[in-house]
Structures are given as C-alpha cells and as structure tokens.
Design a protein around this motif. Structure first.
Motif, PDB file in Angstrom:
ATOM      1  N   GLU A  58      52.262  16.041  39.957  1.00 39.70           N
ATOM      2  CA  GLU A  58      53.264  16.698  38.877  1.00 39.70           C
ATOM      3  C   GLU A  58      53.896  17.721  39.898  1.00 39.70           C
ATOM      4  O   GLU A  58      53.542  18.093  41.084  1.00 39.70           O
ATOM      5  CB  GLU A  58      52.560  17.397  37.947  1.00 39.70           C
ATOM      6  N   LEU A  59      54.969  18.127  39.560  1.00 46.79           N
ATOM      7  CA  LEU A  59      56.090  19.255  40.401  1.00 46.79           C
ATOM      8  C   LEU A  59      55.089  20.374  40.524  1.00 46.79           C
ATOM      9  O   LEU A  59      55.104  21.010  41.879  1.00 46.79           O
ATOM     10  CB  LEU A  59      57.033  19.735  39.648  1.00 46.79           C
ATOM     11  N   ALA A  60      54.205  20.873  39.863  1.00 44.30           N
ATOM     12  CA  ALA A  60      52.989  22.044  40.045  1.00 44.30           C
ATOM     13  C   ALA A  60      52.181  21.714  40.972  1.00 44.30           C
ATOM     14  O   ALA A  60      51.909  22.777  41.446  1.00 44.30           O
ATOM     15  CB  ALA A  60      52.632  22.470  38.604  1.00 44.30           C
ATOM     16  N   ASP A  61      51.841  20.512  41.035  1.00 41.37           N
ATOM     17  CA  ASP A  61      51.004  20.302  42.374  1.00 41.37           C
ATOM     18  C   ASP A  61      51.659  20.316  43.735  1.00 41.37           C
ATOM     19  O   ASP A  61      50.771  21.038  44.350  1.00 41.37           O
ATOM     20  CB  ASP A  61      50.377  18.868  42.142  1.00 41.37           C
ATOM     21  N   LEU A  62      52.891  20.407  43.606  1.00 40.77           N
ATOM     22  CA  LEU A  62      53.442  19.983  44.865  1.00 40.77           C
ATOM     23  C   LEU A  62      53.996  21.496  45.066  1.00 40.77           C
ATOM     24  O   LEU A  62      54.184  22.134  46.304  1.00 40.77           O
ATOM     25  CB  LEU A  62      54.699  19.328  44.880  1.00 40.77           C
ATOM     26  N   MET A  63      54.629  22.421  44.207  1.00 39.01           N
ATOM     27  CA  MET A  63      55.180  23.502  44.345  1.00 39.01           C
ATOM     28  C   MET A  63      54.849  24.717  43.301  1.00 39.01           C
ATOM     29  O   MET A  63      55.709  24.996  42.553  1.00 39.01           O
ATOM     30  CB  MET A  63      56.789  23.544  44.280  1.00 39.01           C
ATOM     31  N   PRO A  64      53.541  25.020  43.366  1.00 43.17           N
ATOM     32  CA  PRO A  64      53.057  25.919  42.388  1.00 43.17           C
ATOM     33  C   PRO A  64      53.565  27.063  42.361  1.00 43.17           C
ATOM     34  O   PRO A  64      53.892  27.611  41.376  1.00 43.17           O
ATOM     35  CB  PRO A  64      51.484  25.928  42.619  1.00 43.17           C
ATOM     36  N   GLY A  65      53.812  27.803  43.343  1.00 39.58           N
ATOM     37  CA  GLY A  65      54.625  29.272  43.556  1.00 39.58           C
ATOM     38  C   GLY A  65      55.848  29.103  42.896  1.00 39.58           C
ATOM     39  O   GLY A  65      56.190  30.100  42.166  1.00 39.58           O
ATOM     40  N   TYR A  66      56.588  28.046  42.963  1.00 40.72           N
ATOM     41  CA  TYR A  66      58.103  28.235  42.500  1.00 40.72           C
ATOM     42  C   TYR A  66      57.965  27.941  41.032  1.00 40.72           C
ATOM     43  O   TYR A  66      58.636  28.775  40.375  1.00 40.72           O
ATOM     44  CB  TYR A  66      58.639  26.692  43.183  1.00 40.72           C
ATOM     45  N   LEU A  67      57.042  27.357  40.618  1.00 41.47           N
ATOM     46  CA  LEU A  67      56.857  27.451  39.075  1.00 41.47           C
ATOM     47  C   LEU A  67      56.610  28.601  38.327  1.00 41.47           C
ATOM     48  O   LEU A  67      57.094  28.995  37.391  1.00 41.47           O
ATOM     49  CB  LEU A  67      55.987  26.090  38.760  1.00 41.47           C
ATOM     50  N   SER A  68      55.550  29.224  39.101  1.00 39.24           N
ATOM     51  CA  SER A  68      55.054  30.416  38.359  1.00 39.24           C
ATOM     52  C   SER A  68      56.217  31.468  38.572  1.00 39.24           C
ATOM     53  O   SER A  68      56.193  32.512  37.634  1.00 39.24           O
ATOM     54  CB  SER A  68      53.767  30.753  39.090  1.00 39.24           C
ATOM     55  N   GLU A  69      56.828  31.578  39.210  1.00 45.45           N
ATOM     56  CA  GLU A  69      57.945  32.788  39.622  1.00 45.45           C
ATOM     57  C   GLU A  69      59.216  32.757  38.676  1.00 45.45           C
ATOM     58  O   GLU A  69      59.618  33.360  38.032  1.00 45.45           O
ATOM     59  CB  GLU A  69      58.446  32.927  41.042  1.00 45.45           C
ATOM     60  N   GLU A  70      59.699  31.248  38.489  1.00 39.33           N
ATOM     61  CA  GLU A  70      60.609  31.151  37.710  1.00 39.33           C
ATOM     62  C   GLU A  70      60.672  31.027  36.122  1.00 39.33           C
ATOM     63  O   GLU A  70      61.414  31.444  35.466  1.00 39.33           O
ATOM     64  CB  GLU A  70      61.496  29.792  38.302  1.00 39.33           C
ATOM     65  N   PHE A  71      59.397  30.308  35.808  1.00 43.95           N
ATOM     66  CA  PHE A  71      59.060  30.026  34.452  1.00 43.95           C
ATOM     67  C   PHE A  71      57.879  30.947  33.981  1.00 43.95           C
ATOM     68  O   PHE A  71      57.151  30.641  33.963  1.00 43.95           O
ATOM     69  CB  PHE A  71      58.914  28.690  34.271  1.00 43.95           C
TER      70      PHE A  71
END
Lengths: 212, 113
Positions: free
Chosen positions: B100-113
């Motif tokens: 999943e995208l979160a697996d690859l870029m967890p930091g990005y997901l947590s800051e934006e959404f």
C-alpha cells in the motif's frame, strides 16, 4: 661492399608470401613497388631489382670513369639504402630521382677519397667475326672514348651531361636530382658538352665518325 | 653552324654509342636480391572487415566481458521474476501481501491527511 650471404636469389619462392593482389610487372610504378616492398612484398623487390639495378650501375660506371668494380659496390649500396628507406617511403618522392641522387653522392664520396680512375675495362663481348661485328667494335670504342672523356670532366658537369644526354632526363628532374636550379643545370650541361666536344673532336675519324 | 650546333654534331654519335651503357653483372643482381630479402619487412596480416556488432562487442571488452554481462542480466531477471525465499527473508518482503502507499511512504500520509 660486403658480400651478401649465400643468396636465395631473386627466384626464391615461399608459400607464406602469397599476395592478395598480384603485382603487374609492367603496370606498377616504381613508387607503388617500393610501397609494396615496405609492406613485405617479395615480388616487388624482384621487380625493383630488375628495373633499378641497371640504372644505378650504369650511372655509377659513368660517374666513376668506367670503374666497374667500384660501380658494382655503389649500385649495391644505393639499392641497400632503398630497401632500408622503403617502409617510410613518402609517396610523392620519385624513386628514380632519389636513386640517381644517392648514386651520384656515393660516387662523389668515392672519387674524393681516392684518385679518380680513368682506366676503361673492356666493354661488351669480344669480336666474333659475325656480320656487324666491326660496327659493334666501333660503337664499343666510341662508348669507351666517351667514358674516358666524361671521366675528365668536373663531377657536376659529368653528372649533368650523363643525366641529360645518356639517361634522357628532363632538366627539371635533373635539377631535382642535383639539388640546383634549372638554369644551373643548363649551364653545367653546356659547359660539359663543350669540354666533351673538345676532347672528342680529335677522335672523330679514328672512331669512324665519318661513316656514321 | 654555331659552336653549340657543332658540338652537338660531334657528340651525337658518341652519345648514341654510350646510351645503352654497361650492363651490370649477374652477381650484382643476386647480391641486391639477397639484401632485399634480408631487409624485407614481415608481411602485415590482412585486415578484417569490422562489423558494427563486432565493434560493439569489442567496445564492451570482448566476448568474456559480454558473457559476464549476460550472466549478470539473467541472474537479475531470475531474482526479480522468481525471488527465492531466502531473498524475501533478507528483504523483509511478503510478496503475496502486496504494498500500500502507506507502507512505502508512511510519513507523507500522516502529515497530509
């Protein structure tokens, strides 16, 4: 001149000497043959030997006042220098011009080292009594008289006259061989001919001049 | 008749007689031919026509280098297509689960959404 090792002669054949493009004995220029020899072509060496040795020897005999033994050495030395120069031969250099120059320089060196020989060895075959033998004797004596007269000329006059009137070179090529201008060639030739005519004038009747 | 013409007249038969000149002895031909043979450069081997493929292979370093490259490429394809268990364990990847995208870029997901 050193004697060469027991010679395989000009007819040696070697199965490893096969050429991709056989040379045409008559069509190839001297320059092309020298270049081919420089690439290791044995056939080119044989053709050059047959073409150039007579010229080198003839010119040396005339320059050396008829000394055939010395001329033999000079011709061999000049050809040796040709073989050595072949791998770096410049395509624009004419082989015969180069050869005449080398022969003349070698002859002048030898003449300056030793007393100039005026001895004339017998030329040609002995009289055989066949028709024309007398005419051949007259020709031979004229040639010998010319050699003697040429030997008495200064070296440069002798060289110019021989190249112009016996080898048949044009004045520009003689100028190149001798490293001088065309006018200087003309002057040397004219003075040489005048001296030759003076020397041979008295021998006209003796050598059958009036019969010619 | 001028002096020069008179000289020419005198010299013509002598020049005609001397034009052929002396002939070299047979021994001289043999000596010159022997020198030529002794000094003759070795014939150079004929040049081969070089094809573009051959030039490319030569540029890579020849056939041994090409064999090495081929082996490395084949190994890479094999590892990618059928990764053995040992590779999965070392990489910590469960191929069957997917990503999943979160697996690859967890930091990005947590800051934006």
């Amino acid at each position: 001149m050193r004697p060469a090792a027991p010679t395989a002669g000009p007819n040696r054949t070697d199965p490893h000497e096969s050429m991709p493009m056989p040379l045409d004995e008559n069509a190839e220029s001297d320059e092309a043959l020298v270049a081919a020899y420089g690439r290791g072509d044995a056939a080119a060496a044989r053709m050059l030997t047959m073409r150039l040795v007579p010229r080198a020897f003839r010119h040396a005999v005339r320059m050396l006042g008829g000394d055939r033994a010395e001329a033999d050495d000079v011709a061999q030395e000049a050809m040796l220098r040709l073989w050595r120069s072949a791998p770096e031969w410049r395509p624009e250099a004419r082989v015969t011009t180069w050869l005449y120059r080398v022969v003349a320089n070698l002859c002048i060196d030898r003449l300056r080292r030793s007393t100039r020989s005026t001895g004339i060895e017998a030329a040609g075959d002995p009289a055989d009594g066949a028709p024309g033998a007398v005419a051949r004797l007259v020709e031979r004596d004229r040639a010998a008289a010319l050699e003697t007269a040429l030997a008495a000329l200064p070296e440069r006059q002798c060289e110019a006259v021989v190249l112009r009137h016996l080898e048949g070179l044009a004045n520009p090529e003689i100028a190149e061989v001798m490293g001088i201008g065309i006018e200087a060639v003309e002057s040397l030739t004219a003075r040489g001919k005048r001296a030759l005519a003076a020397a041979l004038r008295g021998r006209r009747e003796e050598l059958g001049y009036d019969e010619s | 008749m001028t002096r020069a013409e008179e000289d020419d007249d005198i010299l013509a038969p002598f020049f005609a007689a001397g034009r052929d000149g002396p002939r070299p002895p047979e021994t001289l031909y043999n000596l010159v031919a022997a020198d030529a043979e002794a000094l003759r450069p070795l014939p150079s081997p004929p040049r081969r026509q070089t094809s573009p493929l051959r030039a490319f292979i030569d540029a890579l370093g020849g056939w041994p280098a090409l064999a090495g490259l081929t082996t490395a490429a084949a190994a890479g394809v094999w590892i990618g297509a059928a990764a053995p268990d040992a590779v999965r364990q070392v990489a910590g990847i469960d191929a069957a689960a997917g990503y999943e995208l979160a697996d690859l870029m967890p930091g990005y997901l947590s800051e934006e959404f």
